[in-house]
Every structure is written in C-alpha cells, then in structure tokens.
Design a protein around this motif. Structure first.
Motif, PDB file in Angstrom:
ATOM      1  N   ASP A  36       0.817  -1.221   0.000  1.00 47.56           N
ATOM      2  CA  ASP A  36       0.000   0.000   0.000  1.00 47.56           C
ATOM      3  C   ASP A  36       0.847   1.266   0.000  1.00 47.56           C
ATOM      4  OD1 ASP A  36      -2.631   1.004  -0.108  1.00 47.56           O
ATOM      5  OD2 ASP A  36      -2.584   1.541   2.006  1.00 47.56           O
ATOM      6  N   GLN A  37       1.997   1.194  -0.658  1.00 52.65           N
ATOM      7  CA  GLN A  37       2.856   2.367  -0.817  1.00 52.65           C
ATOM      8  C   GLN A  37       2.831   2.808  -2.286  1.00 52.65           C
ATOM      9  OE1 GLN A  37       4.538   3.601   2.077  1.00 52.65           O
ATOM     10  NE2 GLN A  37       3.219   2.050   3.006  1.00 52.65           N
ATOM     11  N   ASP A  38       3.274   4.012  -2.560  1.00 53.61           N
ATOM     12  CA  ASP A  38       3.249   4.531  -3.923  1.00 53.61           C
ATOM     13  C   ASP A  38       4.069   3.676  -4.886  1.00 53.61           C
ATOM     14  OD1 ASP A  38       1.651   6.604  -3.082  1.00 53.61           O
ATOM     15  OD2 ASP A  38       3.301   8.044  -2.880  1.00 53.61           O
ATOM     16  N   THR A  40       4.835   0.346  -4.386  1.00 60.63           N
ATOM     17  CA  THR A  40       4.696  -1.092  -4.104  1.00 60.63           C
ATOM     18  C   THR A  40       4.643  -1.915  -5.387  1.00 60.63           C
ATOM     19  OG1 THR A  40       3.598  -0.753  -1.972  1.00 60.63           O
ATOM     20  CG2 THR A  40       3.247  -2.863  -3.067  1.00 60.63           C
ATOM     21  N   GLU A 207       5.344   1.013   9.175  1.00 60.79           N
ATOM     22  CA  GLU A 207       4.233   1.353   8.297  1.00 60.79           C
ATOM     23  C   GLU A 207       2.873   1.063   8.939  1.00 60.79           C
ATOM     24  OE1 GLU A 207       7.813   0.018   6.028  1.00 60.79           O
ATOM     25  OE2 GLU A 207       6.437  -1.092   7.334  1.00 60.79           O
TER      26      GLU A 207
END
Length: 216
Positions: A36-38, A40, A207
C-alpha cells in the motif's frame, strides 16, 4: 532461495510460506516490500507479473502464491514432508489447506491480520460468525483425531499449520472465542518459536495501513 514478502504486520499470505521455510530451517534471503505504498507495485514488478506477495525465487525459477510455494518447498527440499506421512492425513490436510486458500472471505475482510493490535473488538456479522464456527470445527475435528501423533493439526507439523497460522493471529487480535480444543490448537500455533519471531518483527515495523486498522 529468495522469498519476497509484504509487511509482516499485515501480510497473512507472506507468513504462510515464510513459516514453512523457517520451521524447517531452510536457508533463504528475505525481501520485504511494504504494501500500500506509492512504489509497491513498481517494486513488485521486478519479481512477479502477478503483482502480489509472496514470491519465491529459486535460481531462475519463480513461484508465486503461498500454497504453490509451500508445495514446491515440500517437493524440492523436504522430500514431501510438508504434508503428513499417511495417505488419509495428507488428503485431509490438503483439503483443509485448499478450503483455507479459497474460502473464508468474511474472516479475511472483517478481521484483517494486524499483529501489533490487541484487544480489538468487532461486531460479528452472520457471515463472519458462520465462518468462525466452521474454522472452530476444522481445528477441533482434526486436532482431536490426530492428537496422539503430535501437537499440530494433523499430528506432524505441516503446510496446513502454515495456512492456519495467520488465522490464529487474527483470532488473537480480535478476541474471537473458540471451543477448548480449537483454543488449544490456536495457542499451539501462536507459541511456535518462528511465529513469535514473525510477530516480534511485525510489531517493530513503521508502516501503517489504515484499511487494516479495524476494531475498537
């Protein structure tokens, strides 16, 4: 071998293959890609076209999906010892693992894995309550049937235990009540040295995935 996983706090599928490798002390390199990261999916694309974790790389071979990875590890490195030794127990363990793999959408959706959280409370929808009952039945039935052979679901530690370990974590997080036999099995999973190692590392991760932070 190289195992690509997601956040230990949230990635239930990653735990499954990681646990089989770790339980049998097979050497592997761990690659953690926060979910769920930019970046990923861009990062994951370096390892798999499926865009999901876990992924196992063994030389020039790539294997994805937890159950497929566990099957490969069992065949290639454990001489089939990923499953119980008897034909009956092996068939039942595979059936339980396949059901876990394909079913229980309410448990997955309403009780997301969150190792850092404790004493969270959620309202059990009818679908969720029914799935908890089914899970309790599986754990109680096979634990009772195979208890004379060892402490795991089918006596010997197997892929089935890896498949259910994240569920035990979920039930612990949300305080889900179980029968005595099922509770004993859940405690057995949670007391596994490698599961405790995973949880300890999960709690240290920085995170936060908001959609997985449910319950009060």
């Amino acid at each position: 071998m190289k195992l690509v996983i997601g956040n230990k706090n949230y990635s239930s599928w990653s735990l499954r293959s990681w646990l089989l490798l770790s339980h049998h002390e097979l050497p592997f390199e761990e690659v953690r890609i926060p979910l769920d990261q930019d970046d990923t999916y861009t990062t994951l694309a370096k390892y798999t076209e499926a865009g999901k974790v876990p992924v196992l790389q063994d030389g020039n071979l790539t294997v994805w999906d937890s159950l497929a990875i566990c099957e490969y590890i069992s065949e290639q490195y454990l001489e089939g010892r990923g499953w119980p030794s008897s034909v009956r127990a092996r068939a039942e363990a595979r059936s339980c693992s396949a059901e876990m793999h394909s079913s229980f959408p309410a448990i997955r959706g309403q009780l997301p894995m969150n190792c850092r959280a404790s004493q969270r409370h959620v309202s059990l929808s009818p679908d969720l309550a029914a799935e908890v009952v089914r899970m309790d039945r599986i754990w109680s039935k096979y634990r009772e049937a195979y208890s004379r052979f060892g402490p795991w679901l089918f006596g010997e530690f197997s892929i089935a235990d890896c498949m259910f370990a994240p569920v035990a974590s979920r039930f612990e997080t949300y305080g889900i009540g179980l029968s005595e036999m099922a509770s004993q099995y859940m405690r057995c999973l949670l007391s596994h040295e490698k599961v405790q190692e995973w949880v300890e590392q999960a709690r240290a991760e920085p995170e936060t995935i908001e959609m997985a932070e449910v319950g009060i």
